[in-house]
Scaffold this motif. Structure first.
Motif: not given
Length: 263
Positions: A110-115, A205-211, A215-218
């Motif tokens: 997982d690459l979960p939502a985080r601060a 684009p994968l790097y952008w998607l993870a970020e 940022s959307q809490g997802m």
């Protein structure tokens, strides 16, 4: 756009998606007017769909555009690893299915939502394998060419599914910005396309998607596949016909063989 309006718009798009139908633009009262409204509708579709998201499509953002859409469990298909053509059900228009040759990065964890933002190294470390893939293209609108980006963003950016092919060398694939795409359709002369990734490097684009999802809490989940842009536009292929798409010299098994069947 409030939650009730987003849900109403989503119910219209979901019914079309599930039944393979097309229709006019959403009613004016529910039509998205900005990115936030369109994304709210897209998320509402996912909630009403009540299926796991097994993949994502994404691309580098442009002015006023976020390029991201979920792909659901029932719409993710596996190409046969054997050397024989496997059927794949898809919504066809006029006996044709549009496909986009892509690479799919499958996540190991997982690459979960985080601060804290994700670094590219962290995202790279999360990739378990890279697979050849075909994105399956369709719209829930009758006259898609007449509508704007927000309409299409709400509808999942033309996605109707994903066909995952064989695993290829991850290191090679992560650095492959261009290669020849050979499209072979039974009974027709093969077509050779000059394949180029729209972002230059396929993992950008994968790097952008993870970020973006962070940022959307997802977030992204282990096992999800992420496609990041077509190497050769959206060619149309006929249903009920053997198809092979060869991805340059990716590997000995660097092709996808499939036979699309209309749903």
């Amino acid at each position: 756009m409030n939650q009730a309006s987003a849900s109403h718009a989503a119910s219209i798009l979901l019914e079309r998606r599930q039944n393979g139908t097309q229709g006019d633009a959403l009613p004016e009262a529910y039509r998205p007017r900005d990115l936030d409204a369109a994304f709210a509708i897209q998320c509402a579709v996912s909630k009403l769909m009540d299926q796991a998201i097994l993949a994502w499509k994404c691309g580098m953002p442009a002015a006023g555009k976020w390029v991201v859409a979920p792909i659901y469990a029932s719409d993710v298909h596996e190409a046969n690893a054997q050397k024989n053509v496997q059927p794949c059900a898809a919504w066809a228009r006029h006996g044709q299915v549009k496909i986009e040759p892509e690479l799919a990065f499958v996540l190991a964890h997982d690459l979960p939502a985080r601060a804290a933002p994700y670094t590219s190294d962290e995202v790279d470390a999360a990739v378990a394998e890279t697979r050849l893939a075909l994105e399956l293209i369709d719209s829930r609108y009758t006259h898609a060419e007449q509508l704007n980006f927000y309409d299409h963003f709400a509808d999942g950016l033309f996605n109707q599914g994903l066909l995952l092919g064989p695993v290829v060398d991850t290191q090679m694939a992560s650095q492959t910005s261009q290669f020849t795409i050979k499209l072979s359709i039974a009974g027709q002369e093969s077509i050779t396309l000059d394949g180029r990734h729209p972002a230059g490097q396929p993992r950008l684009p994968l790097y952008w998607l993870a970020e973006f999802l962070r940022s959307q809490g997802m977030g992204l989940r282990a096992g999800q596949a992420v496609i990041t842009g077509s190497y050769a536009g959206s060619p149309s292929v006929p249903v009920e016909t053997d198809i092979e798409v060869r991805f340059g010299d990716m590997a000995q098994s660097g092709s996808i063989q499939v036979r699309f069947e209309g749903k």
